[in-house]
Motif scaffolding. Structure first.
Motif, PDB file in Angstrom:
ATOM      1  N   UNK A   1       1.018  -1.037  -0.091  1.00  0.00           N
ATOM      2  CA  UNK A   1       0.107  -0.044   0.082  1.00  0.00           C
ATOM      3  C   UNK A   1       0.906   1.478  -0.188  1.00  0.00           C
ATOM      4  N   UNK A   2       0.311   2.308  -0.640  1.00  0.00           N
ATOM      5  CA  UNK A   2       1.220   3.585  -0.691  1.00  0.00           C
ATOM      6  C   UNK A   2       0.117   4.657   0.427  1.00  0.00           C
ATOM      7  N   UNK A   3       1.051   5.455   1.143  1.00  0.00           N
ATOM      8  CA  UNK A   3       0.593   6.338   1.863  1.00  0.00           C
ATOM      9  C   UNK A   3       0.132   7.488   1.106  1.00  0.00           C
ATOM     10  N   UNK A   4      -1.183   7.972   1.289  1.00  0.00           N
ATOM     11  CA  UNK A   4      -1.603   9.127   0.507  1.00  0.00           C
ATOM     12  C   UNK A   4      -1.812  10.151   1.508  1.00  0.00           C
ATOM     13  N   UNK A   5      -1.556  11.290   1.225  1.00  0.00           N
ATOM     14  CA  UNK A   5      -1.485  12.704   1.943  1.00  0.00           C
ATOM     15  C   UNK A   5      -2.533  13.510   1.378  1.00  0.00           C
ATOM     16  N   UNK A   6      -3.764  13.766   2.319  1.00  0.00           N
ATOM     17  CA  UNK A   6      -4.785  14.857   1.882  1.00  0.00           C
ATOM     18  C   UNK A   6      -4.442  15.982   2.999  1.00  0.00           C
ATOM     19  N   UNK A   7      -4.964  17.242   2.473  1.00  0.00           N
ATOM     20  CA  UNK A   7      -4.771  18.259   3.208  1.00  0.00           C
ATOM     21  C   UNK A   7      -6.359  19.036   3.559  1.00  0.00           C
ATOM     22  N   UNK A   8      -6.652  19.163   4.806  1.00  0.00           N
ATOM     23  CA  UNK A   8      -7.980  19.647   5.439  1.00  0.00           C
ATOM     24  C   UNK A   8      -7.690  20.991   5.690  1.00  0.00           C
ATOM     25  N   UNK A   9      -8.503  21.720   5.723  1.00  0.00           N
ATOM     26  CA  UNK A   9      -8.762  23.174   6.336  1.00  0.00           C
ATOM     27  C   UNK A   9      -9.134  23.012   7.682  1.00  0.00           C
ATOM     28  N   UNK A  10      -8.696  23.698   8.799  1.00  0.00           N
ATOM     29  CA  UNK A  10      -8.791  23.630  10.263  1.00  0.00           C
ATOM     30  C   UNK A  10      -8.662  24.714  10.888  1.00  0.00           C
ATOM     31  N   UNK A  11      -9.596  25.840  10.269  1.00  0.00           N
ATOM     32  CA  UNK A  11      -9.628  27.201  10.914  1.00  0.00           C
ATOM     33  C   UNK A  11     -10.175  27.089  12.314  1.00  0.00           C
ATOM     34  N   UNK A  12     -10.944  26.242  12.523  1.00  0.00           N
ATOM     35  CA  UNK A  12     -11.751  25.973  13.954  1.00  0.00           C
ATOM     36  C   UNK A  12     -10.840  25.361  14.792  1.00  0.00           C
ATOM     37  N   UNK A  13      -9.674  24.930  14.302  1.00  0.00           N
ATOM     38  CA  UNK A  13      -9.071  23.861  15.238  1.00  0.00           C
ATOM     39  C   UNK A  13      -9.727  22.736  15.929  1.00  0.00           C
ATOM     40  N   UNK A  14     -10.654  22.333  15.272  1.00  0.00           N
ATOM     41  CA  UNK A  14     -11.155  21.199  15.851  1.00  0.00           C
ATOM     42  C   UNK A  14     -10.523  19.933  15.628  1.00  0.00           C
ATOM     43  N   UNK A  15      -9.873  19.767  14.623  1.00  0.00           N
ATOM     44  CA  UNK A  15      -8.859  18.256  14.273  1.00  0.00           C
ATOM     45  C   UNK A  15      -7.681  18.886  15.257  1.00  0.00           C
ATOM     46  N   UNK A  16      -7.324  17.600  15.831  1.00  0.00           N
ATOM     47  CA  UNK A  16      -5.953  17.703  16.403  1.00  0.00           C
ATOM     48  C   UNK A  16      -4.947  16.891  16.010  1.00  0.00           C
ATOM     49  N   UNK A  17      -3.791  17.074  15.952  1.00  0.00           N
ATOM     50  CA  UNK A  17      -2.722  16.116  15.425  1.00  0.00           C
ATOM     51  C   UNK A  17      -2.879  14.929  16.386  1.00  0.00           C
ATOM     52  N   UNK A  18      -2.950  13.547  15.741  1.00  0.00           N
ATOM     53  CA  UNK A  18      -2.927  12.076  16.281  1.00  0.00           C
ATOM     54  C   UNK A  18      -4.354  11.991  16.295  1.00  0.00           C
ATOM     55  N   UNK A  19      -5.195  12.428  15.758  1.00  0.00           N
ATOM     56  CA  UNK A  19      -6.558  11.855  15.667  1.00  0.00           C
ATOM     57  C   UNK A  19      -6.692  10.874  14.503  1.00  0.00           C
ATOM     58  N   UNK A  20      -7.667   9.790  14.971  1.00  0.00           N
ATOM     59  CA  UNK A  20      -7.987   8.939  13.841  1.00  0.00           C
ATOM     60  C   UNK A  20      -9.169   9.242  13.001  1.00  0.00           C
ATOM     61  N   UNK A  21      -8.951   9.262  11.742  1.00  0.00           N
ATOM     62  CA  UNK A  21     -10.305   9.745  11.047  1.00  0.00           C
ATOM     63  C   UNK A  21     -10.422   8.572   9.894  1.00  0.00           C
ATOM     64  N   UNK A  22     -11.750   8.676   9.691  1.00  0.00           N
ATOM     65  CA  UNK A  22     -12.274   7.814   8.660  1.00  0.00           C
ATOM     66  C   UNK A  22     -12.437   8.417   7.155  1.00  0.00           C
TER      67      UNK A  22
END
Length: 300
Positions: free
Chosen positions: A201-222
């Protein structure tokens, strides 16, 4: 049979990472004089984070500066004497070397002072403070972590068999367990050119806007990626009859049931894609398929 839109999706699980993140550590063993940040506060680029004791370096700088002044004064006197023929070129060259050495010592002292002032390399939010002013720290001791979370980098694995369906700029939708009702949208930024030889498998990197800072580094997302969309004939799932590996649908022709073999595709929202065997238009039996047989009279 009606036309419906089917979307091939790639589902994955990814880990959120900060746009930029660094752990600032003490460069030398020394006592902390001042800390200039609060827990979770925002710091700008170049802002002073911590100041370590510099008394020894200040004294060394003053001493080096005094030697530098003395060396330059002596050099000026020798150059004046040489112009009058009372000093040799060798003596002047020696004094030039001494003046340069004094300047280097002063520069070294200034560098030592600069090393004891820890600054933020970029703007971001700091972690919780676990150290206090007055503490003696050794080289490498963690002072604080600075994270730029204005946007989030989301890394997730995708099997090599699906890589042909991905490209930079492709939209994705991610959901975090902390906010199950709030999808976060972003785009694919890049695909790692090197595959993991164990998982293929290859690692894919996506970029998400996070102006409200709800997403934290280390979170697990589907993650869900709409790879391909198409419009195809579709029937309700209850209209499908299975026998072994084959699938059938009962249509109504002239008041009689007719069993037609079909090849199915995707299933979405209670509908089944018909890849082969039927076109949009004919009426199909959607309830009671277990009570009829091919050629049986049907009253609707």
């Amino acid at each position: 049979v009606q036309s419906a839109r089917f979307v091939e999706r790639i589902d994955a699980v990814g880990t959120a990472r900060a746009n930029e993140q660094v752990t600032l550590t003490a460069p030398v063993t020394q006592r902390i004089v001042r800390l200039n940040f609060d827990d979770g506060a925002f710091v700008s680029r170049g802002q002073v984070i911590a100041v370590l004791e510099t008394a020894t370096q200040n004294a060394q700088l003053a001493q080096a500066q005094a030697r530098s002044r003395e060396a330059h004064q002596q050099l000026e006197r020798l150059e004046a004497l040489k112009a009058r023929g009372f000093a040799t070129r060798s003596a002047v060259d020696t004094q030039v070397a001494l003046a340069g050495q004094a300047n280097a010592q002063a520069a070294e002292a200034r560098a030592g002072i600069a090393d004891r002032v820890v600054r933020a390399p970029f703007g971001g939010w700091v972690s919780l403070r676990n150290i206090s002013a007055g503490a003696v720290v050794t080289a490498g001791t963690e002072i604080v972590t600075v994270s730029d979370v204005s946007r989030i980098k989301l890394d997730f694995p995708v099997p090599e068999t699906l890589l042909a369906q991905l490209k930079p700029g492709q939209p994705i939708v991610a959901v975090a367990a902390a906010y199950p009702d709030q999808p976060f949208r972003g785009t694919i930024d890049t695909v790692d050119p090197v595959l993991n030889p164990q998982t293929r498998a290859a690692t894919v990197r996506a970029v998400l806007a996070n102006g409200d800072r709800k997403l934290k580094p280390g979170m697990l997302l589907t993650v869900a990626i709409e790879a391909q969309a198409r419009t195809s004939p579709a029937v309700p799932e209850l209209a499908l009859v299975g026998e072994g590996e084959q699938s059938f649908v009962f249509t109504i022709e002239n008041g009689k049931a007719k069993r037609i073999p079909v090849r199915t595709g995707l299933r979405q929202n209670g509908m089944v894609e018909i890849v082969e065997g039927l076109r949009a238009g004919p009426r199909v039996v959607a309830e009671g398929v277990v009570k009829i047989a091919d050629g049986e009279t049907v009253r609707t």
